[in-house]
Write an enzyme that holds these catalytic residues in place. Structure first.
Site, mmCIF file in Angstrom:
data_model
loop_
_atom_site.group_PDB
_atom_site.id
_atom_site.type_symbol
_atom_site.label_atom_id
_atom_site.label_comp_id
_atom_site.label_asym_id
_atom_site.label_seq_id
_atom_site.Cartn_x
_atom_site.Cartn_y
_atom_site.Cartn_z
ATOM 1 N N SER A 163 0.867 -1.189 0.000
ATOM 2 C CA SER A 163 0.000 0.000 0.000
ATOM 3 C C SER A 163 0.898 1.232 0.000
ATOM 4 O O SER A 163 2.081 1.151 0.381
ATOM 5 C CB SER A 163 -0.853 -0.012 1.273
ATOM 6 O OG SER A 163 -1.520 1.220 1.444
ATOM 7 N N TYR A 183 -2.055 -1.242 10.395
ATOM 8 C CA TYR A 183 -2.149 -1.528 8.950
ATOM 9 C C TYR A 183 -0.861 -1.093 8.250
ATOM 10 O O TYR A 183 -0.255 -1.838 7.477
ATOM 11 C CB TYR A 183 -3.360 -0.785 8.379
ATOM 12 C CG TYR A 183 -3.557 -0.928 6.886
ATOM 13 C CD1 TYR A 183 -4.173 -2.049 6.357
ATOM 14 C CD2 TYR A 183 -3.144 0.080 6.009
ATOM 15 C CE1 TYR A 183 -4.360 -2.180 4.980
ATOM 16 C CE2 TYR A 183 -3.323 -0.041 4.640
ATOM 17 C CZ TYR A 183 -3.942 -1.173 4.129
ATOM 18 O OH TYR A 183 -4.116 -1.300 2.771
HETATM 19 N N1 NAD Z 1 -8.640 -0.135 -1.467
HETATM 20 C C1 NAD Z 1 -7.568 0.615 -1.235
HETATM 21 O O1 NAD Z 1 -7.633 1.860 -1.222
HETATM 22 C C2 NAD Z 1 -6.229 -0.052 -1.017
HETATM 23 C C3 NAD Z 1 -5.091 0.770 -1.039
HETATM 24 C C4 NAD Z 1 -3.858 0.198 -0.846
HETATM 25 C C5 NAD Z 1 -3.732 -1.163 -0.654
HETATM 26 N N2 NAD Z 1 -4.844 -1.947 -0.629
HETATM 27 C C6 NAD Z 1 -4.640 -3.387 -0.405
HETATM 28 O O2 NAD Z 1 -5.187 -4.090 -1.497
HETATM 29 C C7 NAD Z 1 -5.537 -5.411 -1.072
HETATM 30 C C8 NAD Z 1 -6.956 -5.705 -1.510
HETATM 31 O O3 NAD Z 1 -7.813 -4.793 -0.830
HETATM 32 P P1 NAD Z 1 -9.213 -4.302 -1.438
HETATM 33 O O4 NAD Z 1 -9.203 -2.834 -1.368
HETATM 34 O O5 NAD Z 1 -9.484 -4.980 -2.704
HETATM 35 O O6 NAD Z 1 -10.176 -4.810 -0.271
HETATM 36 P P2 NAD Z 1 -11.513 -5.689 -0.322
HETATM 37 O O7 NAD Z 1 -12.005 -5.707 1.086
HETATM 38 O O8 NAD Z 1 -12.410 -5.239 -1.398
HETATM 39 O O9 NAD Z 1 -10.961 -7.149 -0.723
HETATM 40 C C9 NAD Z 1 -10.139 -7.880 0.141
HETATM 41 C C10 NAD Z 1 -10.430 -9.354 -0.082
HETATM 42 O O10 NAD Z 1 -9.543 -10.106 0.764
HETATM 43 C C11 NAD Z 1 -10.281 -11.180 1.309
HETATM 44 N N3 NAD Z 1 -9.663 -11.651 2.552
HETATM 45 C C12 NAD Z 1 -9.627 -11.034 3.760
HETATM 46 N N4 NAD Z 1 -9.029 -11.819 4.654
HETATM 47 C C13 NAD Z 1 -8.650 -12.945 4.005
HETATM 48 C C14 NAD Z 1 -7.962 -14.122 4.387
HETATM 49 N N5 NAD Z 1 -7.570 -14.318 5.664
HETATM 50 N N6 NAD Z 1 -7.731 -15.078 3.444
HETATM 51 C C15 NAD Z 1 -8.151 -14.899 2.174
HETATM 52 N N7 NAD Z 1 -8.815 -13.818 1.743
HETATM 53 C C16 NAD Z 1 -9.053 -12.847 2.657
HETATM 54 C C17 NAD Z 1 -11.666 -10.600 1.556
HETATM 55 O O11 NAD Z 1 -12.651 -11.640 1.689
HETATM 56 C C18 NAD Z 1 -11.846 -9.746 0.323
HETATM 57 O O12 NAD Z 1 -12.474 -10.484 -0.724
HETATM 58 C C19 NAD Z 1 -5.333 -5.437 0.429
HETATM 59 O O13 NAD Z 1 -4.072 -6.025 0.721
HETATM 60 C C20 NAD Z 1 -5.327 -3.977 0.807
HETATM 61 O O14 NAD Z 1 -4.616 -3.730 1.990
HETATM 62 C C21 NAD Z 1 -6.089 -1.429 -0.804
#
Ligand code: NAD
Length: 295
Positions: free
Chosen positions: A160, A173
């Site tokens: 991130s 986080y």
């Molecule tokens: N959305 C943002 O702004 C953003 C920014 C930077 C980084 N990220 C990172 O991107 C990645 C995806 O996030 P997102 O925004 O798509 O979130 P999201 O909540 O839409 O998707 C996350 C997915 O991970 C799954 N998950 C959670 N715990 C799990 C586990 N123990 N085993 C398997 N699957 C699991 C959830 O069921 C979900 O489907 C994450 O690592 C998040 O930290 C997101």
């Protein structure tokens, strides 16, 4: 076809006929990555802890793909908790066995945990490190030896912008994501001599359900921040997950070490690198104002 179109075609072709595993693929960024991989002709194992979600995503992708040109494309659902190292190892081994190798592993699953550190418990820290850091370690320990043995492969870890910059109110986080950056860039240097590539993705604010989630329900309640409002104010407007997936797959095809996107993330990172002390002190002053009790 001009030079630019030719390069774009090459970047798309990079994935044709390959085998990829994406964790956290039932939602948000993982779903967008799986969708774009299938669109570029890869077979994708769509893995997530959310059983209904992975089945729905995989069947939608399977229907939409129906094979890209002459190459049969497949999206295969897999229920997986990334905190379970044995299950991660088993899924990676099964994927490699069933497809005679594994080309890409996207360690993407993650959760948000935040709130003032003074109000958090060790359970908050453990949960976020377990999923966001140990989930990635489990994926690396499962995939890296297999990729070394087959002589190629590319591991892509989702960190991130919070893995590059200080993130008040999201300190656990941010800690997990700094660790993922450290793991990824160190491993990249080590893995280069073994034929394996490693990329870390540092997205800014991306339009996914994560922005509207609070801390997991089973953790002690704390005043967790409104992540969407806070990040939009501090960093920038949410960027579509589909655009992020395009940036990531193009960057991975170019074998970039660190992918920071969109522009608002690159701008914030550049400011921080130019003057980390200034950004931290300004942020601290803003936080003092924001956290001062109202009378
Ligand atoms: N959305 C943002 O702004 C953003 C920014 C930077 C980084 N990220 C990172 O991107 C990645 C995806 O996030 P997102 O925004 O798509 O979130 P999201 O909540 O839409 O998707 C996350 C997915 O991970 C799954 N998950 C959670 N715990 C799990 C586990 N123990 N085993 C398997 N699957 C699991 C959830 O069921 C979900 O489907 C994450 O690592 C998040 O930290 C997101």
């Amino acid at each position: 076809m001009n030079r630019r179109e030719e390069r774009s075609r090459e970047l798309r072709e990079h994935y044709r006929g390959t085998v990829a595993l994406v964790t956290g693929a039932a939602s948000g960024i993982g779903r967008a990555l799986a969708t774009e991989l299938v669109a570029r002709g890869a077979t994708v194992v769509v893995a997530d802890i959310d059983r209904e979600g992975v089945v729905a995503v995989a069947s939608r992708l399977e229907q939409a793909a129906g094979g890209v040109d002459a190459v049969p494309t497949r999206a295969l659902p897999a229920v997986l908790d990334v905190t379970n190292a044995d299950d991660v190892a088993e899924l990676v081994a099964r994927t490699a066995r069933d497809h005679a190798g594994i080309d890409f592993v996207f360690n993407n699953a993650g959760i948000g945990v935040g709130g003032p550190v003074a109000d958090l418990t060790l359970a908050h820290w453990r949960r976020v490190l377990d999923v966001n850091l140990w989930g990635v370690i489990n994926g690396v320990q499962a995939a890296y030896p297999a990729m070394v043995a087959q002589g190629h492969g590319h591991i892509v870890n989702t960190a991130s912008l919070s893995g590059l910059l200080p993130s008040p109110m999201l300190v656990p986080y941010s800690t997990s994501k700094h660790a993922v950056v450290g793991l990824s860039v160190g491993l990249r240097m080590e893995a280069a001599g073994r034929g394996v590539k490693v990329t870390v993705v540092c997205p800014g604010v991306i339009e996914t359900p994560l922005l509207d989630k609070r801390n997991p329900d089973d953790l002690p309640p704390v005043g967790s921040p409104d992540i969407r409002a806070m990040l939009t104010r501090l960093v920038g407007r949410p960027y579509p997950a589909a655009s992020l997936a395009t940036d990531v797959l193009d960057g991975v095809a170019r074998n970039r070490a660190i992918i920071v996107t969109p522009f608002h993330a690159r701008r914030a990172w550049a400011l921080y690198r130019a003057s980390p002390g200034l950004l931290i002190d300004r942020g601290a002053a803003r936080m003092r104002g924001a956290l001062r009790p109202s009378s």
